[in-house]
Write a protein that holds these residues in place. Sequence first.
Motif, PDB file in Angstrom:
ATOM      1  N   GLN A 193       0.863  -1.206   0.092  1.00  0.00           N
ATOM      2  CA  GLN A 193      -0.050  -0.010   0.166  1.00  0.00           C
ATOM      3  C   GLN A 193       0.954   1.271   0.135  1.00  0.00           C
ATOM      4  N   ASP A 194       0.635   2.348  -0.981  1.00  0.00           N
ATOM      5  CA  ASP A 194       1.256   3.420  -0.880  1.00  0.00           C
ATOM      6  C   ASP A 194       0.541   4.403  -0.244  1.00  0.00           C
ATOM      7  N   ASP A 195       0.808   4.005   1.080  1.00  0.00           N
ATOM      8  CA  ASP A 195       0.250   4.987   2.227  1.00  0.00           C
ATOM      9  C   ASP A 195       1.301   5.586   2.977  1.00  0.00           C
ATOM     10  N   TYR A 196       1.394   6.696   3.238  1.00  0.00           N
ATOM     11  CA  TYR A 196       2.362   7.573   4.050  1.00  0.00           C
ATOM     12  C   TYR A 196       2.271   7.200   5.589  1.00  0.00           C
ATOM     13  N   TYR A 197       1.017   7.177   5.753  1.00  0.00           N
ATOM     14  CA  TYR A 197       0.792   7.191   7.244  1.00  0.00           C
ATOM     15  C   TYR A 197       0.512   5.525   7.930  1.00  0.00           C
ATOM     16  N   LEU A 198       1.249   4.549   7.102  1.00  0.00           N
ATOM     17  CA  LEU A 198       1.007   3.315   7.601  1.00  0.00           C
ATOM     18  C   LEU A 198       2.443   2.962   8.099  1.00  0.00           C
ATOM     19  N   ASN A 199       2.579   1.803   9.126  1.00  0.00           N
ATOM     20  CA  ASN A 199       3.805   1.116   9.362  1.00  0.00           C
ATOM     21  C   ASN A 199       3.578  -0.172   9.310  1.00  0.00           C
ATOM     22  N   LEU A 200       4.401  -0.662   8.241  1.00  0.00           N
ATOM     23  CA  LEU A 200       4.038  -2.241   7.667  1.00  0.00           C
ATOM     24  C   LEU A 200       5.254  -3.002   7.768  1.00  0.00           C
ATOM     25  N   LEU A 201       6.305  -2.422   8.329  1.00  0.00           N
ATOM     26  CA  LEU A 201       7.706  -3.176   8.192  1.00  0.00           C
ATOM     27  C   LEU A 201       8.050  -3.364   9.618  1.00  0.00           C
ATOM     28  N   ALA A 202       8.797  -4.528   9.999  1.00  0.00           N
ATOM     29  CA  ALA A 202       9.302  -4.658  11.492  1.00  0.00           C
ATOM     30  C   ALA A 202      10.233  -5.851  11.147  1.00  0.00           C
ATOM     31  N   TRP A 203      11.654  -5.792  12.027  1.00  0.00           N
ATOM     32  CA  TRP A 203      12.732  -6.808  11.845  1.00  0.00           C
ATOM     33  C   TRP A 203      12.560  -7.371  13.405  1.00  0.00           C
ATOM     34  N   SER A 204      12.591  -8.533  13.796  1.00  0.00           N
ATOM     35  CA  SER A 204      12.746  -8.872  15.109  1.00  0.00           C
ATOM     36  C   SER A 204      14.021  -9.381  15.514  1.00  0.00           C
ATOM     37  N   GLU A 205      14.066  -9.504  16.601  1.00  0.00           N
ATOM     38  CA  GLU A 205      15.346 -10.046  17.479  1.00  0.00           C
ATOM     39  C   GLU A 205      15.730 -11.381  16.982  1.00  0.00           C
ATOM     40  N   GLN A 206      14.919 -12.012  16.582  1.00  0.00           N
ATOM     41  CA  GLN A 206      14.938 -13.348  15.988  1.00  0.00           C
ATOM     42  C   GLN A 206      15.530 -13.229  14.559  1.00  0.00           C
ATOM     43  N   ASN A 207      15.898 -12.236  13.957  1.00  0.00           N
ATOM     44  CA  ASN A 207      16.381 -12.155  12.567  1.00  0.00           C
ATOM     45  C   ASN A 207      15.201 -12.703  11.591  1.00  0.00           C
ATOM     46  N   VAL A 208      13.808 -11.933  11.840  1.00  0.00           N
ATOM     47  CA  VAL A 208      12.483 -12.322  10.853  1.00  0.00           C
ATOM     48  C   VAL A 208      12.007 -10.853  10.527  1.00  0.00           C
ATOM     49  N   ILE A 209      11.928 -10.885   9.536  1.00  0.00           N
ATOM     50  CA  ILE A 209      11.268  -9.736   8.789  1.00  0.00           C
ATOM     51  C   ILE A 209      10.119  -9.983   8.347  1.00  0.00           C
ATOM     52  N   VAL A 210       8.927  -9.183   8.821  1.00  0.00           N
ATOM     53  CA  VAL A 210       7.392  -9.258   8.486  1.00  0.00           C
ATOM     54  C   VAL A 210       7.062  -7.811   7.675  1.00  0.00           C
ATOM     55  N   LEU A 211       6.184  -8.136   6.662  1.00  0.00           N
ATOM     56  CA  LEU A 211       5.816  -6.990   5.806  1.00  0.00           C
ATOM     57  C   LEU A 211       4.229  -7.108   5.376  1.00  0.00           C
ATOM     58  N   GLY A 212       3.736  -6.042   5.676  1.00  0.00           N
ATOM     59  CA  GLY A 212       2.199  -6.226   5.387  1.00  0.00           C
ATOM     60  C   GLY A 212       1.910  -5.671   3.856  1.00  0.00           C
ATOM     61  N   LEU A 213       1.497  -6.495   3.244  1.00  0.00           N
ATOM     62  CA  LEU A 213       1.148  -6.324   1.956  1.00  0.00           C
ATOM     63  C   LEU A 213      -0.560  -6.685   1.611  1.00  0.00           C
ATOM     64  N   ALA A 214      -1.022  -5.707   1.503  1.00  0.00           N
ATOM     65  CA  ALA A 214      -2.716  -5.699   1.272  1.00  0.00           C
ATOM     66  C   ALA A 214      -3.111  -6.290   2.511  1.00  0.00           C
ATOM     67  N   SER A 215      -3.925  -7.360   2.319  1.00  0.00           N
ATOM     68  CA  SER A 215      -4.625  -8.082   3.486  1.00  0.00           C
ATOM     69  C   SER A 215      -3.694  -9.471   3.921  1.00  0.00           C
ATOM     70  N   SER A 216      -2.609  -9.363   3.821  1.00  0.00           N
ATOM     71  CA  SER A 216      -1.727 -10.473   4.368  1.00  0.00           C
ATOM     72  C   SER A 216      -0.476 -10.113   4.683  1.00  0.00           C
ATOM     73  N   VAL A 217       0.242 -10.678   5.717  1.00  0.00           N
ATOM     74  CA  VAL A 217       1.512 -10.381   6.486  1.00  0.00           C
ATOM     75  C   VAL A 217       2.637 -11.491   5.893  1.00  0.00           C
ATOM     76  N   CYS A 218       3.534 -11.053   5.180  1.00  0.00           N
ATOM     77  CA  CYS A 218       4.549 -11.943   4.711  1.00  0.00           C
ATOM     78  C   CYS A 218       5.846 -11.787   5.769  1.00  0.00           C
ATOM     79  N   ILE A 219       6.197 -13.308   5.934  1.00  0.00           N
ATOM     80  CA  ILE A 219       7.334 -13.427   6.944  1.00  0.00           C
ATOM     81  C   ILE A 219       8.331 -14.160   6.167  1.00  0.00           C
ATOM     82  N   TRP A 220       9.607 -13.480   6.239  1.00  0.00           N
ATOM     83  CA  TRP A 220      10.739 -13.701   5.682  1.00  0.00           C
ATOM     84  C   TRP A 220      11.808 -13.946   6.563  1.00  0.00           C
TER      85      TRP A 220
END
Length: 520
Positions: free
Chosen positions: A204-231
């Motif tokens: 989503q090209d939305d300036y007011y959202l926060n869709l990315l996070a990197w955990s202490e377990q070295n896992v990246i999550v990213l919100g894409l539309a109606s899903s959260v991808c875990i890498w």
Amino acid sequence: MEWKLKKYFRPKVKREGAMVLANTMRVLSKDLFSFKRKYSFGAVKKTTDISYRRFKRRILSRRSTEFPVASSPMTTRWQHSYITENDTVCQRLPLDSPPRSTSLTEVRLGDQETLPTPDGESPVDLDKRGWDVSAKSLLETSRECNRGQSDALKVNEQDCIWKESEGDENRSSTPLPFSIVDTAPSMPCSVFKAEWQMAVPGLQDDYYLNLLAWSEQNVIVLGLASSVCIWDASTQSLQGSLQLTAHTSDLFGPPCCPRVSSVAWSKDGQTLAIGKSDGEILLWDVERRTSLRKLTGHLSSVGSLSCNQYILSSGSVLGLIHHHDARVARPVVGWLRQKKGICGLAWRPDGSKLASGTTDGLLSIWPDDPGATGKCLPMLTISHPTAVKALAWCPWQLEEVAVGGGRQDGALRVWDTHTGLCRQSVQTHSQICSLCWCPANEELLSGHGLPQNQITCWKMPSMSRKAELYGHRGRVLHLARSPCGTRIFTVGSDLQACMWKRSDRLIGPQEDADGHCCEN
């Protein structure tokens, strides 16, 4: 001649107008008399007066309580009482506010709850010894709650389902999330070297959202539309995704699927919090792929999340900040109120202060008081020309917080929250969408929009440009660094994500040959 005509016709017009008015009043009075006889007008008037007095009494009682009314996007000063009544004149509306209770003491942190906790301890005892919620304890707590008598604590597995990775990306004609793109960033940097450029369709090209996070377990999550991808950054593979399911609309129409509006990891990196556009927050144990709990209270999009030990703070579009404690029966233990929407939220690294940014340009610093109510005032309020979305606390100078200006501002400022003074300021002439500190080398990274869509590395405390990274064709909406500080991950509005690795010598932690973090 003209004067004589006016003198002749003026009395005649007055007489005719008076006759017409008299006839009209006579007809109306006759109709009104017949209406009174037929419909008993006095009884109708009496009923109307009673209904109006009841309506006025409800309004006055609402204005005398503490909870905010948020039935419209603009926050008002009216108040709302949380007593359900069957009133045909003034019905209660579901609002963006804490859950129903008869008194404020029922939702405070220090009150006794009947919720069973591990080892038979009460939430107050757990609070005294600083118990930090992990995914395992949350899972056990949620299971015990589901066996209890409170139906509101039950987790609906249909709200979000786990979906395994599809494997080979060549099976589909469209690029899958985190699939590597062959094209490389155009201009490599001497400080950071581009490793991969990946596709993130559905961002989503939305300036007011926060869709990315990197955990202490070295896992990246990213919100894409109606899903959260875990890498998984250690194995460089996509573990799977969490798919939000569609809900039946209250009105007549097809089911609608909410979108992901924010994501955040717990401090230990085991629990994932997902904010949705319908106001709900989901807690997930990603390792066990199990839903822990659903937190309610907001009725507007949850644009920002931030964790502080066992407290999860969330900010909504209607300007409310809720403090959630997943260990108790009523998770909303406190709340704060702003006039405009919350687009930035961050706890200080030591958890002693909370910084919030609003769409009207206010940076507010709040004390560490999870049980606060709407009457709580911020410790410090600083006004900015544009919305305060990009904000980050300095890890080594805990009193300093960095704020990035919007499109009409473009200034990067570092504020001292103890004195309220601006320590450093520099004009970038572009929109600042994201910020991230690198404590190993005492640097500050900023993601920008037009005209260059670059990532700038600032050397602190002089705030001099150390490097600029060019790898996106759209504004860099989200920015995160790895736990060891050797890599950064950027996501742009061009539906591309870039992984950058440091090529210069680090002062702090580095990686060994296997890619694991180690101390220098």
